[in-house]
Design a protein around this motif. Structure first.
Motif, PDB file in Angstrom:
ATOM      1  N   GLU A 263      -9.667  58.197  39.032  1.00  0.00           N
ATOM      2  CA  GLU A 263      -9.515  56.851  40.050  1.00  0.00           C
ATOM      3  C   GLU A 263      -9.294  56.506  41.524  1.00  0.00           C
ATOM      4  O   GLU A 263      -9.996  55.340  40.688  1.00  0.00           O
ATOM      5  CB  GLU A 263      -7.747  56.901  39.592  1.00  0.00           C
ATOM      6  CG  GLU A 263      -7.274  55.920  40.138  1.00  0.00           C
ATOM      7  CD  GLU A 263      -5.003  55.683  40.023  1.00  0.00           C
ATOM      8  OE1 GLU A 263      -4.538  55.363  40.969  1.00  0.00           O
ATOM      9  OE2 GLU A 263      -5.078  56.155  39.228  1.00  0.00           O
ATOM     10  N   PHE A 264     -10.316  57.518  41.597  1.00  0.00           N
ATOM     11  CA  PHE A 264     -10.352  57.150  43.329  1.00  0.00           C
ATOM     12  C   PHE A 264     -11.112  58.353  43.789  1.00  0.00           C
ATOM     13  O   PHE A 264     -10.705  59.222  43.620  1.00  0.00           O
ATOM     14  CB  PHE A 264      -9.149  56.236  44.429  1.00  0.00           C
ATOM     15  CG  PHE A 264      -8.147  57.298  44.774  1.00  0.00           C
ATOM     16  CD1 PHE A 264      -8.451  57.749  45.237  1.00  0.00           C
ATOM     17  CD2 PHE A 264      -7.233  57.607  43.951  1.00  0.00           C
ATOM     18  CE1 PHE A 264      -7.125  58.791  46.122  1.00  0.00           C
ATOM     19  CE2 PHE A 264      -6.261  57.943  43.963  1.00  0.00           C
ATOM     20  CZ  PHE A 264      -5.844  59.032  45.501  1.00  0.00           C
ATOM     21  N   VAL A 265     -11.516  57.582  45.521  1.00  0.00           N
ATOM     22  CA  VAL A 265     -12.160  58.653  46.116  1.00  0.00           C
ATOM     23  C   VAL A 265     -11.564  58.137  47.175  1.00  0.00           C
ATOM     24  O   VAL A 265     -11.313  57.398  47.978  1.00  0.00           O
ATOM     25  CB  VAL A 265     -13.373  59.529  45.909  1.00  0.00           C
ATOM     26  CG1 VAL A 265     -13.179  60.206  45.183  1.00  0.00           C
ATOM     27  CG2 VAL A 265     -14.193  58.595  46.408  1.00  0.00           C
ATOM     28  N   ALA A 266     -11.344  59.040  47.999  1.00  0.00           N
ATOM     29  CA  ALA A 266     -10.750  58.557  50.062  1.00  0.00           C
ATOM     30  C   ALA A 266     -11.269  58.816  51.362  1.00  0.00           C
ATOM     31  O   ALA A 266     -11.986  60.022  50.886  1.00  0.00           O
ATOM     32  CB  ALA A 266      -9.380  57.921  50.141  1.00  0.00           C
ATOM     33  N   HIS A 267     -11.425  58.034  51.976  1.00  0.00           N
ATOM     34  CA  HIS A 267     -11.859  58.704  53.079  1.00  0.00           C
ATOM     35  C   HIS A 267     -11.421  58.025  54.399  1.00  0.00           C
ATOM     36  O   HIS A 267     -11.250  56.500  54.468  1.00  0.00           O
ATOM     37  CB  HIS A 267     -13.553  59.117  53.820  1.00  0.00           C
ATOM     38  CG  HIS A 267     -14.217  57.996  53.118  1.00  0.00           C
ATOM     39  ND1 HIS A 267     -14.239  56.679  53.762  1.00  0.00           N
ATOM     40  CD2 HIS A 267     -15.210  57.789  52.440  1.00  0.00           C
ATOM     41  CE1 HIS A 267     -15.239  56.067  53.325  1.00  0.00           C
ATOM     42  NE2 HIS A 267     -15.638  56.654  52.686  1.00  0.00           N
ATOM     43  N   SER A 268     -11.836  58.262  55.560  1.00  0.00           N
ATOM     44  CA  SER A 268     -11.223  57.280  57.347  1.00  0.00           C
ATOM     45  C   SER A 268     -12.240  56.351  56.850  1.00  0.00           C
ATOM     46  O   SER A 268     -12.889  56.539  56.542  1.00  0.00           O
ATOM     47  CB  SER A 268     -11.178  58.419  57.894  1.00  0.00           C
ATOM     48  OG  SER A 268     -12.505  58.775  58.836  1.00  0.00           O
ATOM     49  N   PRO A 269     -11.695  54.781  57.882  1.00  0.00           N
ATOM     50  CA  PRO A 269     -12.810  54.331  57.627  1.00  0.00           C
ATOM     51  C   PRO A 269     -13.669  54.612  58.590  1.00  0.00           C
ATOM     52  O   PRO A 269     -15.044  53.783  58.082  1.00  0.00           O
ATOM     53  CB  PRO A 269     -12.134  52.856  58.941  1.00  0.00           C
ATOM     54  CG  PRO A 269     -10.265  53.010  57.106  1.00  0.00           C
ATOM     55  CD  PRO A 269      -9.771  54.201  57.772  1.00  0.00           C
TER      56      PRO A 269
END
Length: 308
Positions: A263-269
């Motif tokens: 579905e997703f991967v994420a990290h800090s901006p």
């Protein structure tokens, strides 16, 4: 009517916060579409009422499963905090145990697994009641994870009532545990947090070996290793091969995270600016996952929608 939170997180918020910035924001990359956006931790990795129980003739139960999962997550959060305070590669036995149960919970409440089983049961085609199907899955999660976890230290309890296959295997002498701490951080989180890769024996027929790093075609006993990101600056490596602890890099662990995501991967901006080389790797990993994943995603898309 009693108010209740509608957002039921299938990715623990305490983990998401360990990858976010000081404002609890994450930049999210979708797997099924080429777009990214920035959200608060509370607004990703959840389904509205996704852990609710529905029973004929009764009011829906929106609290029980959430409360039981929160207790298990709380114990795991304490273990992660303990690991973060250390500086070596060892993972104490108590932390192993707590994290193994968290991995069992994440495995059982995978939204992609729910989608695959729902396809088999005819939920998406309207042949089965969606609320009753969800309730059945929650009952299984209780039977195989939450109840055994709650009885794990109970005296005069039958061993089978305290047993979970994945937990038992992860804590066996077959698997070597190590804590990886990349200098400067740079790790990612995805919707499938425990990431399975490699195959212990001859791969199943018809499955290309490269797919095994995408968590495809294997069960809890088939994988070579699990990488479990616990923060942008820490991950646990659990492998049949003790050499993995020294030879895996942040790029390797991020690749497994992207390839196991559905579905997703994420990290800090600020992550792409802070880690330009890893950001370039991420673009390549996402391109690969978006190219191969339609073969095994079975029309899965975020929010329970279909991709077509």
């Amino acid at each position: 009517m009693t108010e209740h939170p509608k957002k039921h997180h299938f990715v623990p918020q305490f983990l998401l916060r360990r990858f976010a910035d000081t404002g609890n924001r994450l930049t999210v990359h979708r797997i099924t579409e080429e777009r990214q956006f920035t959200v608060k931790v509370t607004d990703i990795g959840h389904r509205n009422l996704g852990h609710s129980l529905y029973m004929p003739g009764r009011e829906p139960d929106h609290h029980s499963m959430e409360s039981w999962m929160a207790d298990l997550e709380g114990e795991a959060a304490a273990a992660v905090k303990e690991l973060a305070a250390r500086r070596d590669r060892s993972v104490p036995g108590a932390a192993r145990r707590s994290l193994a149960w968290l991995m069992a919970l994440q495995w059982q409440r995978s939204q992609f697994l729910k989608h695959v089983v729902g396809n088999e049961m005819g939920v998406q085609d309207g042949k089965a009641d969606e609320q009753m199907f969800q309730t059945a899955l929650m009952r299984m999660l209780d039977a195989y994870v939450l109840s055994p976890w709650s009885l794990r230290d109970a005296e005069h309890c039958r061993p089978k009532d305290q047993w979970n296959y994945l937990v038992s295997f992860l804590l066996s002498g077959t698997m070597h545990w190590s804590c990886y701490r990349p200098r400067g951080g740079g790790l990612l989180i995805g919707d499938n947090v425990p990431c399975f890769s490699g195959y212990v024996d001859t791969p199943p027929p018809g499955i290309p070996p490269a797919w095994l790093d995408h968590g495809v075609g294997m069960g809890p006993a088939d994988f070579k290793r699990v990488t479990f990101p616990l923060g942008t600056d820490m991950a646990v490596i659990i492998s049949r091969d003790p050499r993995d602890a020294a030879r895996l890099s942040a790029t390797d662990i991020n690749r497994f995270t992207v390839f196991n995501s559905r579905e997703f991967v994420a990290h800090s901006p600020s992550w792409p600016i802070d880690h330009p080389r890893l950001a370039a790797d991420l673009r390549d990993h996402l391109a690969t996952q978006r190219m191969v994943s339609p073969v095994f995603l079975q029309d899965y898309a975020p929010g329970g929608r279909r991709t077509r």
